[in-house]
Design an enzyme around this catalytic site. Structure first.
Site, PDB file in Angstrom:
ATOM      1  N   CYS A   1     -16.501 -17.154   1.564  1.00 31.97           N
ATOM      2  CA  CYS A   1     -15.950 -16.864   2.897  1.00 31.97           C
ATOM      3  C   CYS A   1     -16.679 -15.695   3.556  1.00 31.97           C
ATOM      4  O   CYS A   1     -16.513 -15.465   4.749  1.00 31.97           O
ATOM      5  CB  CYS A   1     -14.458 -16.580   2.805  1.00 31.97           C
ATOM      6  SG  CYS A   1     -14.073 -15.127   1.826  1.00 31.97           S
TER       7      CYS A   1
ATOM      8  N   ASP B   1     -16.122 -12.535   3.037  1.00 25.15           N
ATOM      9  CA  ASP B   1     -15.283 -11.348   3.207  1.00 25.15           C
ATOM     10  C   ASP B   1     -15.682 -10.252   2.215  1.00 25.15           C
ATOM     11  O   ASP B   1     -16.122 -10.537   1.113  1.00 25.15           O
ATOM     12  CB  ASP B   1     -13.809 -11.716   3.020  1.00 25.15           C
ATOM     13  CG  ASP B   1     -13.322 -12.625   4.143  1.00 25.15           C
ATOM     14  OD1 ASP B   1     -14.044 -12.748   5.144  1.00 25.15           O
ATOM     15  OD2 ASP B   1     -12.224 -13.189   4.017  1.00 25.15           O
TER      16      ASP B   1
ATOM     17  N   CYS C   1     -10.088 -11.673   5.782  1.00 24.82           N
ATOM     18  CA  CYS C   1      -8.932 -12.404   6.296  1.00 24.82           C
ATOM     19  C   CYS C   1      -7.634 -11.608   6.117  1.00 24.82           C
ATOM     20  O   CYS C   1      -7.601 -10.593   5.420  1.00 24.82           O
ATOM     21  CB  CYS C   1      -8.818 -13.736   5.568  1.00 24.82           C
ATOM     22  SG  CYS C   1      -8.226 -13.542   3.887  1.00 24.82           S
TER      23      CYS C   1
ATOM     24  N   CYS D   1      -8.189 -14.541  -2.285  1.00 27.32           N
ATOM     25  CA  CYS D   1      -8.228 -13.303  -1.495  1.00 27.32           C
ATOM     26  C   CYS D   1      -7.671 -12.136  -2.317  1.00 27.32           C
ATOM     27  O   CYS D   1      -8.167 -11.015  -2.225  1.00 27.32           O
ATOM     28  CB  CYS D   1      -7.432 -13.462  -0.208  1.00 27.32           C
ATOM     29  SG  CYS D   1      -7.761 -15.013   0.646  1.00 27.32           S
TER      30      CYS D   1
END
Ligand code: FES
Length: 131
Positions: A35, A37, A60, A104
């Site tokens: 992603c 991140d 996120c 995450c």
């Protein structure tokens, strides 16, 4: 049922311990290649206890909520306890994350471990006083 718990929304909207620690004893930066991140964790350690912790997350909402919760879980705790913090414990403290957002919370676990590794390597190299 809402996709995100109240706690996730609260930590996303009002993240705790955001920022940097200029004279941190340990800094860890990790990223998720898929992603893109990134999470950066700063630790201040006194007498083997995490006296302060701050983070910056470019990612996120779940990653922001996870890092915020993770900092709350390790602040004031011995380094050994922080080392054992799992992403599962972070997600549970947030009253859960959707399955496809569990990765995450892994960033938070990895960022803390990376910051502690940095602290340990500084001690081993004699760059930081053993505290
Ligand atoms: Fe990348 Fe959440 S989607 S950390």
């Amino acid at each position: 049922m809402a996709l995100y718990s109240e706690k996730v929304m609260d930590h996303f909207r009002n993240p705790r311990n955001v920022g940097i620690i200029e004279d941190a004893d340990g800094v860890g930066e990790v990223g998720n290649a898929k992603c893109g991140d990134i999470m950066k964790m700063y630790l201040k350690i006194d007498d083997g206890v995490i006296s302060d912790v701050k983070f910056e997350t470019f990612g996120c909402g779940s990653a922001i909520a996870s890092s915020s919760m993770a900092t709350e879980l390790i602040k004031g705790k011995p380094v050994e306890d922080a080392m054992e913090l799992t992403n599962k414990a972070v997600a549970e403290a947030l009253d859960g994350l959707p399955a496809y957002k569990m990765h995450c919370s892994v960033l938070a676990e990895e960022a803390i471990r990376s910051a502690i590794d940095d602290y340990n390597s500084k001690i081993n190299q004699g760059k930081a006083p053993e505290k």
